[in-house]
Design a protein around this motif. Structure first.
Motif, PDB file in Angstrom:
ATOM      1  N   ILE A  56       4.743   7.356  -0.305  1.00  0.00           N
ATOM      2  CA  ILE A  56       3.429   6.980  -0.470  1.00  0.00           C
ATOM      3  C   ILE A  56       2.996   5.783   0.321  1.00  0.00           C
ATOM      4  O   ILE A  56       1.851   5.598   1.116  1.00  0.00           O
ATOM      5  N   ASP A  57       4.026   4.817   0.203  1.00  0.00           N
ATOM      6  CA  ASP A  57       3.515   3.572   0.918  1.00  0.00           C
ATOM      7  C   ASP A  57       3.591   3.666   2.464  1.00  0.00           C
ATOM      8  O   ASP A  57       2.867   3.087   3.275  1.00  0.00           O
ATOM      9  N   GLU A  58       4.451   4.693   2.837  1.00  0.00           N
ATOM     10  CA  GLU A  58       4.300   4.759   4.467  1.00  0.00           C
ATOM     11  C   GLU A  58       2.954   5.849   4.851  1.00  0.00           C
ATOM     12  O   GLU A  58       2.394   5.351   5.952  1.00  0.00           O
ATOM     13  N   VAL A  59       2.775   6.557   3.933  1.00  0.00           N
ATOM     14  CA  VAL A  59       1.096   7.238   4.266  1.00  0.00           C
ATOM     15  C   VAL A  59       0.233   6.226   4.479  1.00  0.00           C
ATOM     16  O   VAL A  59      -0.837   6.320   5.323  1.00  0.00           O
ATOM     17  N   VAL A  60       0.012   5.387   3.335  1.00  0.00           N
ATOM     18  CA  VAL A  60      -1.031   4.328   2.988  1.00  0.00           C
ATOM     19  C   VAL A  60      -1.014   3.415   4.248  1.00  0.00           C
ATOM     20  O   VAL A  60      -2.006   3.228   4.779  1.00  0.00           O
ATOM     21  N   ALA A  61       0.020   2.897   4.505  1.00  0.00           N
ATOM     22  CA  ALA A  61       0.282   1.856   5.612  1.00  0.00           C
ATOM     23  C   ALA A  61      -0.251   2.707   6.904  1.00  0.00           C
ATOM     24  O   ALA A  61      -0.773   1.752   7.776  1.00  0.00           O
ATOM     25  N   SER A  62       0.089   3.565   7.213  1.00  0.00           N
ATOM     26  CA  SER A  62      -0.019   4.407   8.544  1.00  0.00           C
ATOM     27  C   SER A  62      -1.637   4.711   8.683  1.00  0.00           C
ATOM     28  O   SER A  62      -2.197   4.521   9.595  1.00  0.00           O
ATOM     29  N   GLY A  95     -11.158  -0.351  -0.506  1.00  0.00           N
ATOM     30  CA  GLY A  95      -9.827  -0.448  -1.154  1.00  0.00           C
ATOM     31  C   GLY A  95      -8.863   0.730  -1.209  1.00  0.00           C
ATOM     32  O   GLY A  95      -9.551   1.851  -1.505  1.00  0.00           O
ATOM     33  N   VAL A  96      -7.680   0.672  -1.120  1.00  0.00           N
ATOM     34  CA  VAL A  96      -6.762   1.810  -1.361  1.00  0.00           C
ATOM     35  C   VAL A  96      -6.030   1.250  -2.232  1.00  0.00           C
ATOM     36  O   VAL A  96      -5.183   0.404  -2.206  1.00  0.00           O
ATOM     37  N   HIS A 134      -6.831   3.209  11.179  1.00  0.00           N
ATOM     38  CA  HIS A 134      -8.264   2.864  10.873  1.00  0.00           C
ATOM     39  C   HIS A 134      -8.763   1.279  11.179  1.00  0.00           C
ATOM     40  O   HIS A 134      -9.695   0.926  10.819  1.00  0.00           O
ATOM     41  N   ALA A 135      -7.696   0.474  11.488  1.00  0.00           N
ATOM     42  CA  ALA A 135      -7.994  -0.878  11.527  1.00  0.00           C
ATOM     43  C   ALA A 135      -9.265  -1.260  12.598  1.00  0.00           C
ATOM     44  O   ALA A 135     -10.018  -2.081  12.268  1.00  0.00           O
ATOM     45  N   LEU A 174     -10.332  -3.869   5.027  1.00  0.00           N
ATOM     46  CA  LEU A 174      -9.364  -2.862   4.280  1.00  0.00           C
ATOM     47  C   LEU A 174      -8.516  -3.520   3.175  1.00  0.00           C
ATOM     48  O   LEU A 174      -7.801  -4.408   3.887  1.00  0.00           O
ATOM     49  N   VAL A 175      -8.330  -3.189   2.108  1.00  0.00           N
ATOM     50  CA  VAL A 175      -7.471  -3.822   1.051  1.00  0.00           C
ATOM     51  C   VAL A 175      -6.625  -2.875   0.521  1.00  0.00           C
ATOM     52  O   VAL A 175      -7.000  -1.731  -0.035  1.00  0.00           O
TER      53      VAL A 175
END
Length: 401
Positions: free
Chosen positions: A226-232, A287-288, A237-238, A248-249
């Motif tokens: 999940i860390d990889e999914v969220v970071a990507s 926020g994510v 979308h930055a 984005l937080v």
């Protein structure tokens, strides 16, 4: 022929005549029993067993319209043994079949007297005896719903594609007419490029949604971090967030895993983040958050935007549906993002929940089954072999001795 032979022949003829008479009497009795059984409403032999094994709604009806026996799935149509057949269309079909032909017709029936739920069915009536008719009813409502979805999808897709395609055509004509004006050409070219990008995104999303709906199961399944999914998704979308003035937080638990397709989940979370940015005011936050709750990974995307009215919350996951038409046109939204999210999460055995209030923002929460982290095997270190000692000259001879 002597007397003994005549006696034997007489006995044989008597036995044959007696057997024939017995068969005639037995057949008459069976015919009488069958007639009595039909007269008192008894179902023919074997029909009840056949009804019990049928998946479709089925019933045996007598000449008066009385239902004598039913299959296990018949009650959903209000067809019950011991009661008269209520549906007019079915009664007419049974009456027509009593002429000796098999009758088939598609009908729209209402379930029960107090229900407004109409169902499309294919009804078939066949005469199985002098007094009995077999009625079989197959529900076609799911096929009708899928066909309607296919029709709506094609109609909506054609409508959505007309806008960018028409814009590209007009801009191409404008560039040709303004060929001598460099400034106008540059302006039209920039707009043409933007419409082409919009068309590419729309067709890409249509293809992704079609792929998700067509596949019965995921083709590429593995351990997804999940860390990889969220970071990507955040990284992708930055630029959009910077342009919109939205921060984005990321917060919550780390090191969680699910089973599935990494790329599909990245796109689903990316769609939620893109929507949150598009509907958030400048200077706000998106926020994510991630957490583990009772064997479930909850990934929530929260914004401080305009929110969604309660009347629209049940429809936002429909294809091409837009709660805010004007903003969607300005941001180039296709109305497919949330539909892709819903199907992607469903393919992973999860669900999407929505909380929203107008002018207070929205929270979309993706819930997926938690899986154990993958086991990383530690490679076994091989022992280094010491190099062989080279002995030369006299020492070599001593060693060989």
């Amino acid at each position: 022929m002597d007397t003994t032979q005549l006696a034997l022949l007489a006995l044989l003829l008597g036995a044959i005549i007696g057997a024939g008479a017995s068969l005639i009497v037995f057949a008459a009795l069976r015919s009488r029993e069958r007639a009595e059984r039909e007269a008192d409403g008894t179902v023919p032999d074997g029909v009840t067993a056949v009804l019990d094994a049928m998946d479709d709604a089925a019933a045996v009806v007598d000449a008066s319209g009385l239902v004598l026996a039913t299959s296990p799935s018949a009650p959903w149509l209000g067809i019950e043994a011991g009661a008269n057949l209520e549906h007019v269309g079915l009664r007419d079909l049974v009456r027509a079949a009593r002429a000796g032909t098999t009758e088939t017709e598609n009908l729209r029936l209402v379930r029960g007297r107090m229900s407004a739920d109409s169902r499309l069915v294919a009804a078939r009536a066949t005469r199985v005896s002098e007094r009995h008719t077999l009625l079989i009813v197959r529900d076609l409502s799911e096929q009708e719903r899928l066909e309607q979805m296919r029709h709506d999808f094609i109609a909506n897709t054609s409508h959505e594609l007309k806008t960018p395609v028409g814009a590209v055509t007009l801009l191409a004509e404008a560039i040709e007419l303004a060929a001598d004006d460099a400034a106008q050409v540059r302006s039209f070219t920039a707009r043409l490029s933007a419409e082409a990008d919009r068309l590419g995104r729309l067709t890409g999303r249509i293809m992704n949604l079609s792929r998700l709906q067509a596949a019965d199961e995921l083709t590429s399944v593995g351990d997804v971090a999940i860390d990889e999914v969220v970071a990507s998704a955040i990284e992708a979308h930055a630029v959009q967030a910077d342009s919109a003035g939205v921060e984005l937080v990321r917060g919550g638990d780390r090191g969680l895993y699910v089973r599935g397709d990494t790329q599909i989940l990245k796109e689903a979370v990316g769609n939620l983040i893109a929507n949150a940015i598009a509907y958030s005011p400048r200077g706000s936050r998106v926020g994510v958050g991630v957490r583990s709750v009772e064997g479930v990974v909850e990934l929530a995307v929260t914004d401080q935007g305009i929110g969604i009215a309660e009347s629209d919350q049940q429809r936002v996951f429909e294809r091409f549906y837009r709660a805010d038409q004007a903003r969607s046109r300005r941001t180039g939204g296709s109305g497919l993002g949330l539909s892709i999210v819903k199907h992607a999460v469903s393919r992973h055995g999860g669900e999407v929940r929505l909380w929203s209030q107008p002018d207070r923002g929205s929270t979309f929460t993706v819930r997926l089954p938690l899986s154990d982290p993958p086991v990383i095997e530690t490679p076994v270190k091989k022992k280094k072999r010491r190099p062989a000692t080279v002995v030369a000259g006299a020492d070599a001879k001593k060693g060989l001795q």
